[in-house]
Scaffold this motif. Sequence first.
Motif, PDB file in Angstrom:
ATOM      1  N   TYR A  67       0.844  -1.193   0.000  1.00 51.61           N
ATOM      2  CA  TYR A  67       0.000   0.000   0.000  1.00 51.61           C
ATOM      3  C   TYR A  67       0.885   1.251   0.000  1.00 51.61           C
ATOM      4  O   TYR A  67       0.639   2.189  -0.753  1.00 51.61           O
ATOM      5  N   ASP A  68       1.898   1.238   0.860  1.00 50.92           N
ATOM      6  CA  ASP A  68       2.814   2.381   0.935  1.00 50.92           C
ATOM      7  C   ASP A  68       3.490   2.638  -0.405  1.00 50.92           C
ATOM      8  O   ASP A  68       3.642   3.791  -0.826  1.00 50.92           O
ATOM      9  N   LEU A  69       3.917   1.570  -1.092  1.00 51.21           N
ATOM     10  CA  LEU A  69       4.560   1.717  -2.396  1.00 51.21           C
ATOM     11  C   LEU A  69       3.606   2.343  -3.406  1.00 51.21           C
ATOM     12  O   LEU A  69       3.967   3.279  -4.119  1.00 51.21           O
ATOM     13  N   GLY A  70       2.379   1.851  -3.467  1.00 50.67           N
ATOM     14  CA  GLY A  70       1.389   2.423  -4.386  1.00 50.67           C
ATOM     15  C   GLY A  70       1.091   3.877  -4.079  1.00 50.67           C
ATOM     16  O   GLY A  70       1.005   4.718  -4.976  1.00 50.67           O
ATOM     17  N   PHE A  71       0.947   4.187  -2.796  1.00 47.00           N
ATOM     18  CA  PHE A  71       0.672   5.559  -2.382  1.00 47.00           C
ATOM     19  C   PHE A  71       1.821   6.478  -2.782  1.00 47.00           C
ATOM     20  O   PHE A  71       1.619   7.546  -3.351  1.00 47.00           O
ATOM     21  N   TYR A  72       3.042   6.033  -2.513  1.00 46.73           N
ATOM     22  CA  TYR A  72       4.213   6.850  -2.823  1.00 46.73           C
ATOM     23  C   TYR A  72       4.383   7.044  -4.327  1.00 46.73           C
ATOM     24  O   TYR A  72       4.682   8.151  -4.788  1.00 46.73           O
ATOM     25  N   ILE A  73       4.181   6.001  -5.099  1.00 51.96           N
ATOM     26  CA  ILE A  73       4.279   6.118  -6.557  1.00 51.96           C
ATOM     27  C   ILE A  73       3.282   7.144  -7.074  1.00 51.96           C
ATOM     28  O   ILE A  73       3.602   7.974  -7.927  1.00 51.96           O
ATOM     29  N   ALA A  74       2.056   7.083  -6.572  1.00 53.94           N
ATOM     30  CA  ALA A  74       1.032   8.031  -7.021  1.00 53.94           C
ATOM     31  C   ALA A  74       1.355   9.454  -6.602  1.00 53.94           C
ATOM     32  O   ALA A  74       1.150  10.398  -7.362  1.00 53.94           O
ATOM     33  N   ILE A  75       1.886   9.625  -5.390  1.00 55.84           N
ATOM     34  CA  ILE A  75       2.223  10.972  -4.919  1.00 55.84           C
ATOM     35  C   ILE A  75       3.332  11.586  -5.775  1.00 55.84           C
ATOM     36  O   ILE A  75       3.241  12.739  -6.187  1.00 55.84           O
ATOM     37  N   ILE A  76       4.380  10.823  -6.053  1.00 57.33           N
ATOM     38  CA  ILE A  76       5.496  11.407  -6.809  1.00 57.33           C
ATOM     39  C   ILE A  76       5.198  11.541  -8.287  1.00 57.33           C
ATOM     40  O   ILE A  76       5.779  12.384  -8.956  1.00 57.33           O
ATOM     41  N   SER A  77       4.276  10.726  -8.803  1.00 57.76           N
ATOM     42  CA  SER A  77       4.023  10.784 -10.241  1.00 57.76           C
ATOM     43  C   SER A  77       2.824  11.639 -10.611  1.00 57.76           C
ATOM     44  O   SER A  77       2.733  12.111 -11.731  1.00 57.76           O
ATOM     45  N   GLY A  78       1.905  11.842  -9.706  1.00 59.56           N
ATOM     46  CA  GLY A  78       0.694  12.576 -10.051  1.00 59.56           C
ATOM     47  C   GLY A  78      -0.093  11.805 -11.088  1.00 59.56           C
ATOM     48  O   GLY A  78      -0.160  10.591 -11.043  1.00 59.56           O
ATOM     49  N   PHE A  79      -0.660  12.471 -12.039  1.00 59.98           N
ATOM     50  CA  PHE A  79      -1.401  11.822 -13.112  1.00 59.98           C
ATOM     51  C   PHE A  79      -0.506  11.698 -14.339  1.00 59.98           C
ATOM     52  O   PHE A  79      -0.667  12.385 -15.328  1.00 59.98           O
ATOM     53  N   GLY A  80       0.463  10.800 -14.277  1.00 61.04           N
ATOM     54  CA  GLY A  80       1.335  10.564 -15.422  1.00 61.04           C
ATOM     55  C   GLY A  80       2.528  11.487 -15.471  1.00 61.04           C
ATOM     56  O   GLY A  80       3.145  11.639 -16.517  1.00 61.04           O
ATOM     57  N   GLY A  81       2.874  12.113 -14.370  1.00 57.54           N
ATOM     58  CA  GLY A  81       3.981  13.055 -14.362  1.00 57.54           C
ATOM     59  C   GLY A  81       5.351  12.409 -14.267  1.00 57.54           C
ATOM     60  O   GLY A  81       6.361  13.064 -14.411  1.00 57.54           O
ATOM     61  N   ILE A  82       5.386  11.109 -14.001  1.00 57.85           N
ATOM     62  CA  ILE A  82       6.670  10.434 -13.868  1.00 57.85           C
ATOM     63  C   ILE A  82       7.238  10.157 -15.263  1.00 57.85           C
ATOM     64  O   ILE A  82       6.522   9.840 -16.183  1.00 57.85           O
ATOM     65  N   SER A  83       8.508  10.331 -15.377  1.00 58.87           N
ATOM     66  CA  SER A  83       9.168  10.098 -16.657  1.00 58.87           C
ATOM     67  C   SER A  83      10.476   9.373 -16.388  1.00 58.87           C
ATOM     68  O   SER A  83      11.273   9.798 -15.565  1.00 58.87           O
ATOM     69  N   LEU A  84      10.698   8.284 -17.100  1.00 62.16           N
ATOM     70  CA  LEU A  84      11.923   7.531 -16.901  1.00 62.16           C
ATOM     71  C   LEU A  84      13.093   8.179 -17.615  1.00 62.16           C
ATOM     72  O   LEU A  84      14.240   7.972 -17.263  1.00 62.16           O
ATOM     73  N   SER A  85      12.808   8.938 -18.628  1.00 61.34           N
ATOM     74  CA  SER A  85      13.878   9.659 -19.319  1.00 61.34           C
ATOM     75  C   SER A  85      13.447  11.107 -19.484  1.00 61.34           C
ATOM     76  O   SER A  85      12.319  11.399 -19.826  1.00 61.34           O
ATOM     77  N   ARG A  86      14.369  11.959 -19.247  1.00 57.39           N
ATOM     78  CA  ARG A  86      14.085  13.393 -19.368  1.00 57.39           C
ATOM     79  C   ARG A  86      14.971  13.971 -20.450  1.00 57.39           C
ATOM     80  O   ARG A  86      16.148  13.695 -20.513  1.00 57.39           O
ATOM     81  N   SER A  87      14.370  14.779 -21.273  1.00 59.88           N
ATOM     82  CA  SER A  87      15.157  15.424 -22.319  1.00 59.88           C
ATOM     83  C   SER A  87      15.346  16.889 -21.959  1.00 59.88           C
ATOM     84  O   SER A  87      14.446  17.552 -21.476  1.00 59.88           O
ATOM     85  N   LYS A  88      16.538  17.355 -22.194  1.00 61.30           N
ATOM     86  CA  LYS A  88      16.847  18.754 -21.906  1.00 61.30           C
ATOM     87  C   LYS A  88      16.722  19.541 -23.204  1.00 61.30           C
ATOM     88  O   LYS A  88      17.210  19.135 -24.245  1.00 61.30           O
ATOM     89  N   LYS A  89      16.071  20.662 -23.088  1.00 57.73           N
ATOM     90  CA  LYS A  89      15.961  21.540 -24.249  1.00 57.73           C
ATOM     91  C   LYS A  89      17.225  22.363 -24.356  1.00 57.73           C
ATOM     92  O   LYS A  89      17.709  22.911 -23.386  1.00 57.73           O
ATOM     93  N   LYS A  90      17.727  22.427 -25.539  1.00 61.05           N
ATOM     94  CA  LYS A  90      18.921  23.215 -25.774  1.00 61.05           C
ATOM     95  C   LYS A  90      18.502  24.595 -26.270  1.00 61.05           C
ATOM     96  O   LYS A  90      17.757  24.720 -27.222  1.00 61.05           O
TER      97      LYS A  90
END
Length: 100
Positions: free
Chosen positions: A73-96
């Motif tokens: 339960y704690d894992l699911g809760f934490y994942i949802a808190i840090i990601s919001g509604f799809g805000g988690i990204s495994l790769s981030r691209s930097k704009k140049k």
Amino acid sequence: MKNKRFWILMTVMLLLIMSLTGCVPGDGKNTVDDPAGFFWGVWHGWIAPISLIVGLFKEDIRIYEIYNNGWWYDLGFYIAIISGFGGISLSRSKKKYKRH
């Protein structure tokens, strides 16, 4: 036509609000014999801001379900808190940005 769109929008908003507050932590749905699991943790993490607001007016509503199955339960809760509604990204691209 605009009046019809208004009422459709109000109906959808009302149904959305009712569905979001229908499964808040502390509503009595989960018990010691039937604790909240991983997916309830995800759901409660997503609606934590709404639960916080509702908890201001209803004393038994919390943002975290006390009757849960522990680590999952704690894992699911934490994942949802840090990601919001799809805000988690495994790769981030930097704009140049080029300087002119």
